[in-house]
Design a protein around this motif. Structure first.
Motif, PDB file in Angstrom:
ATOM      1  N   PHE A  21     -20.192  88.142 -21.448  1.00 51.77           N
ATOM      2  CA  PHE A  21     -20.530  89.558 -21.379  1.00 51.77           C
ATOM      3  C   PHE A  21     -19.773  90.344 -22.442  1.00 51.77           C
ATOM      4  CE2 PHE A  21     -20.342  93.769 -19.128  1.00 51.77           C
ATOM      5  CZ  PHE A  21     -21.708  94.011 -19.100  1.00 51.77           C
ATOM      6  N   ALA A  22     -18.487  90.072 -22.567  1.00 53.54           N
ATOM      7  CA  ALA A  22     -17.655  90.758 -23.558  1.00 53.54           C
ATOM      8  C   ALA A  22     -18.199  90.545 -24.966  1.00 53.54           C
ATOM      9  CB  ALA A  22     -16.214  90.268 -23.465  1.00 53.54           C
ATOM     10  N   GLY A  23     -18.559  89.298 -25.276  1.00 54.68           N
ATOM     11  CA  GLY A  23     -19.104  88.998 -26.590  1.00 54.68           C
ATOM     12  C   GLY A  23     -20.390  89.746 -26.883  1.00 54.68           C
ATOM     13  N   ASN A  24     -21.174  89.979 -25.843  1.00 56.50           N
ATOM     14  CA  ASN A  24     -22.450  90.667 -26.017  1.00 56.50           C
ATOM     15  C   ASN A  24     -22.323  92.183 -26.090  1.00 56.50           C
ATOM     16  OD1 ASN A  24     -25.046  88.900 -25.893  1.00 56.50           O
ATOM     17  ND2 ASN A  24     -23.589  87.910 -24.528  1.00 56.50           N
ATOM     18  N   ILE A  25     -21.273  92.746 -25.520  1.00 51.03           N
ATOM     19  CA  ILE A  25     -21.124  94.201 -25.592  1.00 51.03           C
ATOM     20  C   ILE A  25     -20.060  94.635 -26.589  1.00 51.03           C
ATOM     21  CG2 ILE A  25     -22.022  94.558 -23.257  1.00 51.03           C
ATOM     22  CD1 ILE A  25     -19.139  95.241 -22.373  1.00 51.03           C
ATOM     23  N   GLY A  26     -19.409  93.664 -27.238  1.00 51.92           N
ATOM     24  CA  GLY A  26     -18.486  93.985 -28.320  1.00 51.92           C
ATOM     25  C   GLY A  26     -17.063  94.324 -27.920  1.00 51.92           C
ATOM     26  N   CYS A  27     -16.549  93.617 -26.936  1.00 51.59           N
ATOM     27  CA  CYS A  27     -15.145  93.819 -26.562  1.00 51.59           C
ATOM     28  C   CYS A  27     -14.559  92.477 -26.138  1.00 51.59           C
ATOM     29  CB  CYS A  27     -15.020  94.859 -25.437  1.00 51.59           C
ATOM     30  SG  CYS A  27     -15.722  94.353 -23.860  1.00 51.59           S
ATOM     31  N   SER A  28     -13.334  92.487 -25.678  1.00 50.74           N
ATOM     32  CA  SER A  28     -12.688  91.243 -25.256  1.00 50.74           C
ATOM     33  C   SER A  28     -12.901  91.004 -23.759  1.00 50.74           C
ATOM     34  CB  SER A  28     -11.183  91.309 -25.537  1.00 50.74           C
ATOM     35  OG  SER A  28     -10.577  92.279 -24.686  1.00 50.74           O
ATOM     36  N   GLN A  29     -12.679  89.765 -23.341  1.00 46.46           N
ATOM     37  CA  GLN A  29     -12.752  89.429 -21.915  1.00 46.46           C
ATOM     38  C   GLN A  29     -11.721  90.225 -21.133  1.00 46.46           C
ATOM     39  OE1 GLN A  29     -10.179  87.453 -20.175  1.00 46.46           O
ATOM     40  NE2 GLN A  29     -11.247  87.852 -18.263  1.00 46.46           N
ATOM     41  N   ALA A  30     -10.543  90.397 -21.725  1.00 48.89           N
ATOM     42  CA  ALA A  30      -9.480  91.160 -21.051  1.00 48.89           C
ATOM     43  C   ALA A  30      -9.927  92.597 -20.798  1.00 48.89           C
ATOM     44  CB  ALA A  30      -8.210  91.142 -21.893  1.00 48.89           C
ATOM     45  N   TRP A  31     -10.664  93.162 -21.752  1.00 45.08           N
ATOM     46  CA  TRP A  31     -11.152  94.532 -21.586  1.00 45.08           C
ATOM     47  C   TRP A  31     -12.180  94.602 -20.459  1.00 45.08           C
ATOM     48  CZ3 TRP A  31      -8.820  98.667 -23.178  1.00 45.08           C
ATOM     49  CH2 TRP A  31      -9.471  99.887 -23.158  1.00 45.08           C
ATOM     50  N   VAL A  32     -13.073  93.623 -20.377  1.00 42.82           N
ATOM     51  CA  VAL A  32     -14.055  93.577 -19.287  1.00 42.82           C
ATOM     52  C   VAL A  32     -13.321  93.488 -17.950  1.00 42.82           C
ATOM     53  CG1 VAL A  32     -15.917  92.223 -18.204  1.00 42.82           C
ATOM     54  CG2 VAL A  32     -15.928  92.610 -20.680  1.00 42.82           C
ATOM     55  N   TRP A  33     -12.292  92.637 -17.887  1.00 44.10           N
ATOM     56  CA  TRP A  33     -11.522  92.513 -16.647  1.00 44.10           C
ATOM     57  C   TRP A  33     -10.900  93.853 -16.268  1.00 44.10           C
ATOM     58  CZ3 TRP A  33      -6.695  93.485 -14.880  1.00 44.10           C
ATOM     59  CH2 TRP A  33      -6.361  92.949 -13.625  1.00 44.10           C
ATOM     60  N   LYS A  34     -10.330  94.536 -17.250  1.00 49.55           N
ATOM     61  CA  LYS A  34      -9.696  95.832 -16.991  1.00 49.55           C
ATOM     62  C   LYS A  34     -10.721  96.865 -16.509  1.00 49.55           C
ATOM     63  CE  LYS A  34      -5.875  95.291 -20.235  1.00 49.55           C
ATOM     64  NZ  LYS A  34      -5.281  95.737 -21.499  1.00 49.55           N
ATOM     65  N   ILE A  35     -11.899  96.858 -17.115  1.00 47.36           N
ATOM     66  CA  ILE A  35     -12.954  97.778 -16.685  1.00 47.36           C
ATOM     67  C   ILE A  35     -13.354  97.468 -15.244  1.00 47.36           C
ATOM     68  CG2 ILE A  35     -15.368  98.428 -17.008  1.00 47.36           C
ATOM     69  CD1 ILE A  35     -14.915  97.943 -20.056  1.00 47.36           C
ATOM     70  N   GLU A  36     -13.646  96.197 -14.978  1.00 46.17           N
ATOM     71  CA  GLU A  36     -14.118  95.800 -13.649  1.00 46.17           C
ATOM     72  C   GLU A  36     -13.074  96.027 -12.561  1.00 46.17           C
ATOM     73  OE1 GLU A  36     -15.674  91.821 -13.738  1.00 46.17           O
ATOM     74  OE2 GLU A  36     -17.366  92.393 -15.003  1.00 46.17           O
ATOM     75  N   ASN A  37     -11.819  96.010 -12.933  1.00 50.62           N
ATOM     76  CA  ASN A  37     -10.756  96.198 -11.951  1.00 50.62           C
ATOM     77  C   ASN A  37     -10.171  97.608 -11.953  1.00 50.62           C
ATOM     78  OD1 ASN A  37     -10.114  93.463 -10.563  1.00 50.62           O
ATOM     79  ND2 ASN A  37     -10.621  92.986 -12.684  1.00 50.62           N
ATOM     80  N   GLY A  38     -10.867  98.531 -12.611  1.00 50.97           N
ATOM     81  CA  GLY A  38     -10.485  99.931 -12.573  1.00 50.97           C
ATOM     82  C   GLY A  38      -9.230 100.293 -13.335  1.00 50.97           C
ATOM     83  N   LYS A  39      -8.808  99.433 -14.242  1.00 49.74           N
ATOM     84  CA  LYS A  39      -7.599  99.703 -15.026  1.00 49.74           C
ATOM     85  C   LYS A  39      -7.883 100.653 -16.187  1.00 49.74           C
ATOM     86  CE  LYS A  39      -5.324  96.764 -12.511  1.00 49.74           C
ATOM     87  NZ  LYS A  39      -4.528  97.251 -11.406  1.00 49.74           N
ATOM     88  N   VAL A  40      -9.104 100.575 -16.727  1.00 50.69           N
ATOM     89  CA  VAL A  40      -9.547 101.471 -17.799  1.00 50.69           C
ATOM     90  C   VAL A  40     -10.980 101.904 -17.492  1.00 50.69           C
ATOM     91  CG1 VAL A  40      -8.081 100.450 -19.589  1.00 50.69           C
ATOM     92  CG2 VAL A  40     -10.398  99.587 -19.259  1.00 50.69           C
ATOM     93  N   GLU A  41     -11.378 102.982 -18.101  1.00 50.25           N
ATOM     94  CA  GLU A  41     -12.738 103.492 -17.939  1.00 50.25           C
ATOM     95  C   GLU A  41     -13.588 102.952 -19.088  1.00 50.25           C
ATOM     96  OE1 GLU A  41     -15.466 105.274 -15.788  1.00 50.25           O
ATOM     97  OE2 GLU A  41     -13.396 105.269 -15.107  1.00 50.25           O
ATOM     98  N   ALA A  42     -14.774 102.487 -18.797  1.00 55.54           N
ATOM     99  CA  ALA A  42     -15.672 101.985 -19.842  1.00 55.54           C
ATOM    100  C   ALA A  42     -16.176 103.150 -20.681  1.00 55.54           C
ATOM    101  CB  ALA A  42     -16.848 101.256 -19.216  1.00 55.54           C
ATOM    102  N   THR A  43     -16.166 102.981 -21.985  1.00 55.68           N
ATOM    103  CA  THR A  43     -16.693 104.027 -22.859  1.00 55.68           C
ATOM    104  C   THR A  43     -18.211 104.046 -22.772  1.00 55.68           C
ATOM    105  OG1 THR A  43     -16.918 102.573 -24.777  1.00 55.68           O
ATOM    106  CG2 THR A  43     -14.784 103.692 -24.490  1.00 55.68           C
ATOM    107  N   ASN A  44     -18.791 105.132 -23.240  1.00 59.71           N
ATOM    108  CA  ASN A  44     -20.253 105.236 -23.257  1.00 59.71           C
ATOM    109  C   ASN A  44     -20.881 104.130 -24.088  1.00 59.71           C
ATOM    110  OD1 ASN A  44     -20.322 107.440 -21.579  1.00 59.71           O
ATOM    111  ND2 ASN A  44     -20.420 108.931 -23.234  1.00 59.71           N
ATOM    112  N   ASP A  45     -20.208 103.729 -25.172  1.00 56.51           N
ATOM    113  CA  ASP A  45     -20.746 102.665 -26.028  1.00 56.51           C
ATOM    114  C   ASP A  45     -20.872 101.351 -25.263  1.00 56.51           C
ATOM    115  OD1 ASP A  45     -20.969 104.369 -28.187  1.00 56.51           O
ATOM    116  OD2 ASP A  45     -19.089 103.728 -29.102  1.00 56.51           O
ATOM    117  N   TYR A  46     -19.844 101.000 -24.470  1.00 53.05           N
ATOM    118  CA  TYR A  46     -19.900  99.761 -23.693  1.00 53.05           C
ATOM    119  C   TYR A  46     -20.949  99.861 -22.593  1.00 53.05           C
ATOM    120  CZ  TYR A  46     -15.562  98.335 -25.976  1.00 53.05           C
ATOM    121  OH  TYR A  46     -14.614  97.984 -26.901  1.00 53.05           O
TER     122      TYR A  46
END
Length: 79
Positions: A21-46
């Motif tokens: 998923f990360a590779g397809n939306i242009g971010c890292s796996q760690a970023w996807v984990w952070k988004i999914e776990n509420g650590k960061v907010e996903a940008t409009n681009d993602y």
């Protein structure tokens, strides 16, 4: 459902793990984990990239269904 839950739902619908998923939306796996776990907010681009992936998959599924339907002859018709 918040944005993190929506993005995770899209990922699961697409049958992707976080790395794919990360590779397809242009971010890292760690970023996807952070988004999914509420650590960061996903940008409009993602968010937009995730929705675009889902739309592309849906379009492909519709194409496949149409191709399959074209192969099915009406009942009782003999070739």
């Amino acid at each position: 459902m918040n944005n993190a839950e929506k993005l995770k739902a899209i990922r699961l619908i697409l049958g992707m793990n976080q790395v794919e998923f990360a590779g397809n939306i242009g971010c890292s796996q760690a970023w996807v984990w952070k988004i999914e776990n509420g650590k960061v907010e996903a940008t409009n681009d993602y968010q937009r990239a995730a929705v675009d992936l889902l739309r592309a998959r849906q379009s492909r599924v519709i194409e496949i269904i149409a191709m399959c339907a074209a192969l099915i002859e009406p009942a009782g018709k003999v070739s």
